[in-house]
Write a protein that holds these residues in place. Sequence first.
Motif, PDB file in Angstrom:
ATOM      1  N   ASP A  84      26.235  18.691  47.474  1.00 41.21           N
ATOM      2  CA  ASP A  84      25.796  20.033  47.847  1.00 41.21           C
ATOM      3  C   ASP A  84      26.054  20.329  49.319  1.00 41.21           C
ATOM      4  OD1 ASP A  84      23.891  18.455  49.038  1.00 41.21           O
ATOM      5  OD2 ASP A  84      22.193  19.247  47.889  1.00 41.21           O
ATOM      6  N   ARG A  85      26.601  19.338  50.057  1.00 46.92           N
ATOM      7  CA  ARG A  85      26.959  19.565  51.454  1.00 46.92           C
ATOM      8  C   ARG A  85      28.465  19.646  51.674  1.00 46.92           C
ATOM      9  NH1 ARG A  85      23.065  15.558  55.023  1.00 46.92           N
ATOM     10  NH2 ARG A  85      21.171  15.749  53.740  1.00 46.92           N
ATOM     11  N   LEU A 114      37.160  17.360  52.560  1.00 44.22           N
ATOM     12  CA  LEU A 114      37.766  18.546  51.955  1.00 44.22           C
ATOM     13  C   LEU A 114      36.994  19.819  52.305  1.00 44.22           C
ATOM     14  CD1 LEU A 114      38.577  17.170  48.384  1.00 44.22           C
ATOM     15  CD2 LEU A 114      40.105  17.287  50.370  1.00 44.22           C
ATOM     16  N   SER A 115      35.670  19.707  52.342  1.00 43.97           N
ATOM     17  CA  SER A 115      34.851  20.882  52.672  1.00 43.97           C
ATOM     18  C   SER A 115      33.511  20.401  53.209  1.00 43.97           C
ATOM     19  CB  SER A 115      34.647  21.765  51.443  1.00 43.97           C
ATOM     20  OG  SER A 115      33.886  21.091  50.456  1.00 43.97           O
ATOM     21  N   GLY A 116      32.882  21.225  54.026  1.00 49.12           N
ATOM     22  CA  GLY A 116      31.561  20.920  54.552  1.00 49.12           C
ATOM     23  C   GLY A 116      31.536  19.668  55.404  1.00 49.12           C
ATOM     24  N   ARG A 117      30.366  19.035  55.455  1.00 45.77           N
ATOM     25  CA  ARG A 117      30.181  17.773  56.155  1.00 45.77           C
ATOM     26  C   ARG A 117      29.399  16.846  55.226  1.00 45.77           C
ATOM     27  NH1 ARG A 117      31.360  18.275  61.622  1.00 45.77           N
ATOM     28  NH2 ARG A 117      30.331  16.262  62.010  1.00 45.77           N
ATOM     29  N   VAL A 118      30.007  15.728  54.860  1.00 50.22           N
ATOM     30  CA  VAL A 118      29.437  14.844  53.851  1.00 50.22           C
ATOM     31  C   VAL A 118      29.041  13.523  54.496  1.00 50.22           C
ATOM     32  CG1 VAL A 118      29.823  13.665  51.657  1.00 50.22           C
ATOM     33  CG2 VAL A 118      30.886  15.896  52.074  1.00 50.22           C
ATOM     34  N   PRO A 119      27.769  13.131  54.394  1.00 47.48           N
ATOM     35  CA  PRO A 119      27.372  11.799  54.875  1.00 47.48           C
ATOM     36  C   PRO A 119      27.884  10.718  53.918  1.00 47.48           C
ATOM     37  CG  PRO A 119      25.498  12.899  53.871  1.00 47.48           C
ATOM     38  CD  PRO A 119      26.616  13.902  53.878  1.00 47.48           C
ATOM     39  N   ALA A 169      26.737  -9.342  54.395  1.00 49.14           N
ATOM     40  CA  ALA A 169      27.490  -8.128  54.089  1.00 49.14           C
ATOM     41  C   ALA A 169      27.634  -7.318  55.367  1.00 49.14           C
ATOM     42  CB  ALA A 169      26.803  -7.305  53.013  1.00 49.14           C
ATOM     43  N   VAL A 170      28.698  -6.563  55.468  1.00 47.71           N
ATOM     44  CA  VAL A 170      28.885  -5.672  56.610  1.00 47.71           C
ATOM     45  C   VAL A 170      28.848  -4.248  56.080  1.00 47.71           C
ATOM     46  CG1 VAL A 170      31.418  -5.782  56.477  1.00 47.71           C
ATOM     47  CG2 VAL A 170      30.323  -5.144  58.620  1.00 47.71           C
ATOM     48  N   ALA A 171      28.137  -3.361  56.801  1.00 46.13           N
ATOM     49  CA  ALA A 171      27.932  -2.004  56.307  1.00 46.13           C
ATOM     50  C   ALA A 171      27.943  -1.020  57.462  1.00 46.13           C
ATOM     51  CB  ALA A 171      26.613  -1.913  55.541  1.00 46.13           C
ATOM     52  N   ALA A 172      28.167   0.236  57.114  1.00 40.70           N
ATOM     53  CA  ALA A 172      28.142   1.305  58.120  1.00 40.70           C
ATOM     54  C   ALA A 172      27.935   2.636  57.415  1.00 40.70           C
ATOM     55  CB  ALA A 172      29.435   1.335  58.922  1.00 40.70           C
ATOM     56  N   ARG A 173      27.515   3.626  58.202  1.00 42.37           N
ATOM     57  CA  ARG A 173      27.382   5.006  57.744  1.00 42.37           C
ATOM     58  C   ARG A 173      28.167   5.901  58.687  1.00 42.37           C
ATOM     59  NH1 ARG A 173      23.031   6.128  54.126  1.00 42.37           N
ATOM     60  NH2 ARG A 173      21.962   4.184  53.527  1.00 42.37           N
ATOM     61  N   PHE A 174      28.678   7.003  58.141  1.00 44.33           N
ATOM     62  CA  PHE A 174      29.406   7.966  58.966  1.00 44.33           C
ATOM     63  C   PHE A 174      29.375   9.316  58.266  1.00 44.33           C
ATOM     64  CE2 PHE A 174      32.395   6.230  55.954  1.00 44.33           C
ATOM     65  CZ  PHE A 174      33.336   7.218  55.689  1.00 44.33           C
ATOM     66  N   GLU A 175      29.830  10.319  58.936  1.00 45.48           N
ATOM     67  CA  GLU A 175      29.901  11.666  58.368  1.00 45.48           C
ATOM     68  C   GLU A 175      31.340  12.133  58.422  1.00 45.48           C
ATOM     69  OE1 GLU A 175      26.660  14.986  58.639  1.00 45.48           O
ATOM     70  OE2 GLU A 175      28.059  15.299  60.299  1.00 45.48           O
ATOM     71  N   ILE A 176      31.793  12.731  57.344  1.00 49.43           N
ATOM     72  CA  ILE A 176      33.177  13.208  57.275  1.00 49.43           C
ATOM     73  C   ILE A 176      33.149  14.720  57.130  1.00 49.43           C
ATOM     74  CG2 ILE A 176      33.409  12.927  54.771  1.00 49.43           C
ATOM     75  CD1 ILE A 176      36.154  11.817  57.091  1.00 49.43           C
TER      76      ILE A 176
END
Length: 603
Positions: A84-85, A114-119, A169-176
């Motif tokens: 929805d974002r 592709l559209s918006g900002r997705v976490p 484990a290796v992990a990360a978060r980002f916004e596209i």
Amino acid sequence: MRVDGYAPIEDYALVGDGRTAALVAGDGAIDWLCLPNLDSPSVFGAILDAARGGTFELQPSIRFDASRRYLPRTNVLETTFTTDRGSVRVIDAMTIPNERLAPMRELVRSVEGLSGRVPMRWRFAPRFSYGSQAPRCEWRQGVPVGTWNAEAVAIANWDAGTPAWDDGAVAARFEIAAGSRALLAMTTAHAEPLILPGPKAIASRLRDTIAFWQQWSDARQYDGAWAEAVVRSALALKLMIFAPSGAPVAAPTTSLPEEIGGQRNWDYRFCWIRDSNFMIDALLNLGCYAEARSLFWWFMQATALTEPEVHVLYRLDGGIGPTERDLDLSGYRGSRPVRIGNGAIEQAQHDIYGALLETAWLYSKDQHALDADTGAVLARIADNVCAIWRRPDSGIWEVRNGPFHFTHSKVMCWVALDRAARLADLGEVPSRHASRWRHEAAAIRAYVEQECWSDDLNAYTRIAGRADVDASLLMLPIIGYADPGGARIRGTIDAVNRTLRDGDIVYRYHADDGMPGREGCFLNCSFWLVSALARCGRVEEATALMDRLVSRANDVGLYAEEIDPATGAFLGNFPQALVHLALIDAAVALSESRAPLHRRGTP
């Protein structure tokens, strides 16, 4: 939707590079990958143990819907996540830098807004040696690297967050955001230096990989009906051919169950002689001459190690073994045991001799001359068939309560001797024993017609003297044993339809096979029914069934070994080479249904 951490089998797609392959779930998790090769231990094995097997997750960190496809004419996977974002596209590929094979294995995951900002979130949790070994966690030049013994895996990223190790484990978060891109690349090493690539080189290899698959697809020589399904099947099969040797695996997985919670769980990461017979036929029909040539000579190299006896299956390097053993994994949705190796290697299965000689016949008939040494090996194998065909065996279905006198095995022994005699007529094998081969072939035919026929069923029987049928009898018109339009073949097809068919799906048999539990329907049997119907002139019936079977593929055109006829859920190892091979044969048979047959069983 996952159940207890497990995605449905039909929810997976396959990417690969000719040496190994990865299963990618619809939610973006890579739950299966063996390194460095298809038959090596897994580094991601969550499909067999969701808690301990290892995985590589990549998905939005909020609720999403997903749709996917392969990029046209490629084995490069595109998944579109919609939230929805906004929406985001992920491209997954194992890279092939050019037509040569580089020593490293590289898995690329390209993310585009592709559209918006997705976490977004990703988590890289390798577990070596079939989930038994957590990695030693370290950093090299700012890149997370997991190692164990001589194995190393690195996960580099660009614009995909700041990674951190936590509990192996290796992990990360980002916004596209719309119009922006991020990149993750997993590189691996097995007893060799670990390469840490740069983003430009990765992007170049990804473009080369897409181009490679498109060019390969464009070279396929098939313009008949169901062309899209045929080419997709060819692409899937290409992923299951181990490029260094030319040997195909029956499937790139092990122990995906034929019954949820059951024990019918087998390792299919080997080359079965009978599968290679179907494979070379499909390769020649599709103009895959380089692959057919490699497969044939692998075939001869492997069997030369054991001739005049032929083993049921061989390792991808042509060796024998390993023996079957169980792993300490919980199994797909609790389906235990999880096995590696395959006990079928210890069985006698006489149909494989027919598969071997049929392969030589098809290869030779396609104007590939055999050398004298190969001809001599084939002659010795034919002599061995003369000595063994009267013995019982475990048959094509590898029953574990045999041996029995299976009709299909007897017929394939006839194929072996028939093809050996034809090759002798062409001067491709020594002819000094050809009269004996013809004599024994006639004796086999007499045995089958007398002992393996039931007047009550009006059909050939599964086992000599028994009163039931099995789906392997559908192979008789396909391999040219009898007139496809003859009364006995028609009656046998009708008996299979009557006793083994459940809607569009065909069971292998309804008989005790020495294993507890039950199984789904083997999809290759359904496509064999199409081929048999087409060859006996029932083209309308075959066409309608083919249309319905093609629609049974998953959303990216792949099939598992089996299907639950009630729910449509996939069962067994995935994707299954024999099913895709049977699809190709069925499509070709229907395309040729109004032309004289010119391949199997005909001079």
